[in-house]
Design a protein around this motif. Structure first.
Motif, short mmCIF file in Angstrom:
data_model
loop_
_atom_site.label_atom_id
_atom_site.label_comp_id
_atom_site.label_asym_id
_atom_site.label_seq_id
_atom_site.Cartn_x
_atom_site.Cartn_y
_atom_site.Cartn_z
N GLY A 444 4.86 -13.49 -4.28
CA GLY A 444 5.48 -13.04 -5.52
C GLY A 444 4.76 -11.89 -6.17
N SER A 445 3.44 -12.03 -6.38
CA SER A 445 2.67 -11.05 -7.14
C SER A 445 2.59 -9.70 -6.47
N THR A 446 2.81 -9.62 -5.17
CA THR A 446 2.71 -8.34 -4.47
C THR A 446 4.07 -7.66 -4.28
N GLY A 447 5.11 -8.23 -4.86
CA GLY A 447 6.45 -7.70 -4.67
C GLY A 447 6.67 -6.31 -5.24
N GLY A 448 5.79 -5.85 -6.12
CA GLY A 448 5.94 -4.52 -6.70
C GLY A 448 5.59 -3.40 -5.74
N TYR A 449 4.89 -3.74 -4.64
CA TYR A 449 4.47 -2.69 -3.72
C TYR A 449 4.58 -3.07 -2.25
N VAL A 450 5.03 -4.28 -1.95
CA VAL A 450 5.21 -4.71 -0.57
C VAL A 450 6.65 -5.18 -0.37
N VAL A 451 7.28 -4.70 0.71
CA VAL A 451 8.65 -5.11 1.04
C VAL A 451 8.60 -6.35 1.92
N SER A 452 9.41 -7.33 1.60
CA SER A 452 9.44 -8.58 2.34
C SER A 452 9.92 -8.36 3.78
N GLU A 453 9.32 -9.11 4.72
CA GLU A 453 9.72 -9.05 6.11
C GLU A 453 10.02 -10.47 6.59
N PRO A 454 11.29 -10.78 6.89
CA PRO A 454 11.69 -12.15 7.22
C PRO A 454 10.88 -12.81 8.33
N LYS A 455 10.55 -12.07 9.39
CA LYS A 455 9.79 -12.67 10.49
C LYS A 455 8.41 -13.12 10.03
N LEU A 456 7.75 -12.27 9.24
CA LEU A 456 6.43 -12.63 8.71
C LEU A 456 6.54 -13.80 7.75
N ALA A 457 7.59 -13.80 6.93
CA ALA A 457 7.78 -14.89 5.97
C ALA A 457 7.91 -16.24 6.68
N ASP A 458 8.72 -16.28 7.75
CA ASP A 458 8.89 -17.53 8.49
C ASP A 458 7.59 -17.98 9.14
N LEU A 459 6.86 -17.02 9.69
CA LEU A 459 5.60 -17.35 10.37
C LEU A 459 4.57 -17.89 9.38
N LEU A 460 4.45 -17.23 8.24
CA LEU A 460 3.48 -17.68 7.23
C LEU A 460 3.85 -19.05 6.67
#
Length: 529
Positions: A444-460
């Motif tokens: 959440g806190s890094t959303g101002g400068y990092v774009v979400s990546e679904p593959k990384l999200a699932d892995l994490l």
């Protein structure tokens, strides 16, 4: 020699550190600089201290008071003197009892904490299970918006099940939970006073820790007295801690030499060598998993790094080993997103340096010039300078803009209006705690400068619920590869911490490892000689 002239000579020497003449080694120059610094004699009136008082020369003022919302390690350093947590981190990243004397996990999603008897806040009121449950509930409440909530996993409920028991129910297993509860961001607050409006954690500090704040002069000092109700018998061993805010490393060196402070922390990677010339000073280098990164803002409309090819160009132009050796004087270690201090880490970037390919990518884009926002920290400024030199080799022009911590926090963490910035992340006490910062759908806190990546999200998401073992280790390797490929926050090197203290004035034990910026974690046990 006048004080002003001494300061001038030290400044001149400091500016020469990157331009050492062939006839003088870097070590010789640093020792000469330290000798000049040690000759300074600051007025004792500035650092008046009592016989039973420890004086700590702290490098940065505390800019965030509420532990549940504090974003920066400079705040956590002081909060550990006032607040306590359910569990605490040991000297080797292990989890130890804190305000909870024991706990059990009857299921993978249930944690039952048994609280200590006799714990009181510094106002004399006994801590209750309601204080504990209320504090943790405040952190995970979406309406409150604590940035630390994601580090507690998916919480189903938190309840005081009896006078000395608190039960935390999760919706799914969360491997780092105990490590997360050791952070100052989960400090137990006096919820009765907070609800009554007699205590405002954004303005005051009131905890169960060994000390309590009695006076504060912004950008000057903090005075902390012994908590008369502290639950650990015989602690703290001193009556008072005076925290002097001394932002300049040279001034802290001088004050330590003069004996007007007893102990100090240093961000300058050359500090161990500089401290060696001061008599009666012990030097401790703490190992931390804290990770310096280079953020390339892929969200901000005015950032060139919305272009993935330009991010790749920067990644390929960086020389991490040069950053390690030059900017950090060989301290710390080159690391991937899962820091090298932990088992299952990924110590090296997935791609090797390729300046020619970086040049080609830049030329294809028509060139690259960008502003790098830099904190007024000596280590971070040095990292920025090496990065600037690395990227110049690939035809990339970097403009460095140095700002103080308050401006940096506002531009980076609050408004995210910047193009690039080197910063460091605390990596805490579990390798699964810092990688989620690369995925804003989790952090959440890094959303101002990092774009979400679904593959990384699932892995994490899988990493966070997978027990410690080979399967989790394999996942970390894949996480680090995805982080490197994205190049939105580029892992660089781990962050060294140096502590120096007067052995003729202080008996101190400094922990060898630290994950939460509790630099003087054992200060309650220090004794004044």
């Amino acid at each position: 020699m006048s004080l002003d002239r001494c300061n001038l000579e030290v400044v001149v020497m400091s500016k020469q550190l990157f331009h050492t003449p062939q006839s003088m080694s870097r070590r010789t120059l640093l020792q000469a600089s330290a000798a000049v610094a040690a000759s300074l004699a600051l007025p004792r009136a500035v650092f008046a201290q009592e016989a039973a008082s420890i004086v700590w020369g702290k490098s940065i003022e505390v800019s965030m008071i509420d532990p549940h919302t504090a974003l920066v390690g400079s705040a956590w350093q002081l909060q550990y003197l006032v607040y306590e947590t359910l569990v605490q981190m040991g000297d080797n990243y292990e989890t130890l009892p804190g305000l909870a004397e024991s706990w059990e996990t009857p299921s993978p999603t249930t944690y039952v904490f048994h609280l200590r008897e006799g714990v009181k806040f510094s106002n004399g009121r006994a801590m209750t299970a309601d204080d504990v449950a209320g504090s943790l509930s405040r952190i995970v409440d979406p309406k409150f918006g604590s940035w630390w909530a994601f580090q507690l996993g998916s919480v189903k409920s938190i309840a005081a099940t009896d006078a000395r028991t608190v039960t935390v129910e999760l919706n799914e297993p969360f491997t780092p939970l105990l490590a997360s509860l050791a952070a100052s961001m989960t400090a137990i607050l006096p919820m009765e006073e907070l609800k009554a409006g007699t205590f405002d954690p954004s303005k005051d500090m009131l905890g169960t820790g060994p000390f309590m704040v009695t006076e504060h002069q912004q950008n000057d000092f903090w005075t902390l007295k012994k908590n008369p109700f502290y639950w650990q018998a015989g602690l703290p061993k001193v009556e008072q801690v005076t925290v002097k805010i001394i932002t300049d490393d040279t001034a802290r060196l001088s004050a330590l030499q003069d004996g007007t402070i007893d102990i100090a922390n240093f961000e300058n990677p050359d500090a161990p060598l500089l401290l060696q010339v001061i008599p009666n000073v012990a030097v401790v280098s703490q190992s931390t998993p804290d990770l310096y990164t280079l953020v390339l803002n892929s969200v901000y409309a005015d950032s060139p790094f919305r272009d993935a090819k330009l991010r790749e160009a920067v990644f390929l132009a960086l020389d991490r080993e040069q950053i390690h050796q030059i900017a950090l004087s060989g301290q710390g270690a080159v690391s991937g997103a899962a820091p090298v201090n932990f088992e299952g880490s990924c110590p090296a970037p997935g791609k090797t340096r390729d300046v020619e390919k970086a040049k080609a990518l830049v030329q294809e884009a028509g060139g690259l010039t960008f502003e790098m926002l830099v904190q007024s920290s000596q280590a971070i400024q040095r990292i920025a300078q090496v990065i600037q030199q690395n990227l110049a080799e690939a035809g990339i022009n970097v403009v460095l803009t140095v700002v103080d911590e308050g401006v940096f926090v506002d531009k980076v963490f609050v408004n995210a209006q910047f193009q690039a910035a080197p910063l460091f992340w605390s990596a805490y006490a579990d390798p699964g705690m810092v990688p989620p910062l690369w995925e804003p759908s989790i952090a959440g806190s890094t959303g101002g400068y990092v774009v979400s990546e679904p593959k990384l999200a699932d892995l994490l998401a899988n990493v966070r619920k997978t027990p410690v073992g080979p399967e989790r280790t394999a996942m970390f390797k894949e996480v680090c590869e995805l982080v490197d490929a994205s190049a939105q926050m580029i892992p660089l090197v781990t962050k060294p911490v140096t502590v120096g203290y007067r052995t003729d004035r202080l008996s101190a034990v400094i922990q060898p490892n630290e994950g939460y910026n509790g630099t003087l974690r054992h200060i309650a046990e220090f004794t004044k000689l």
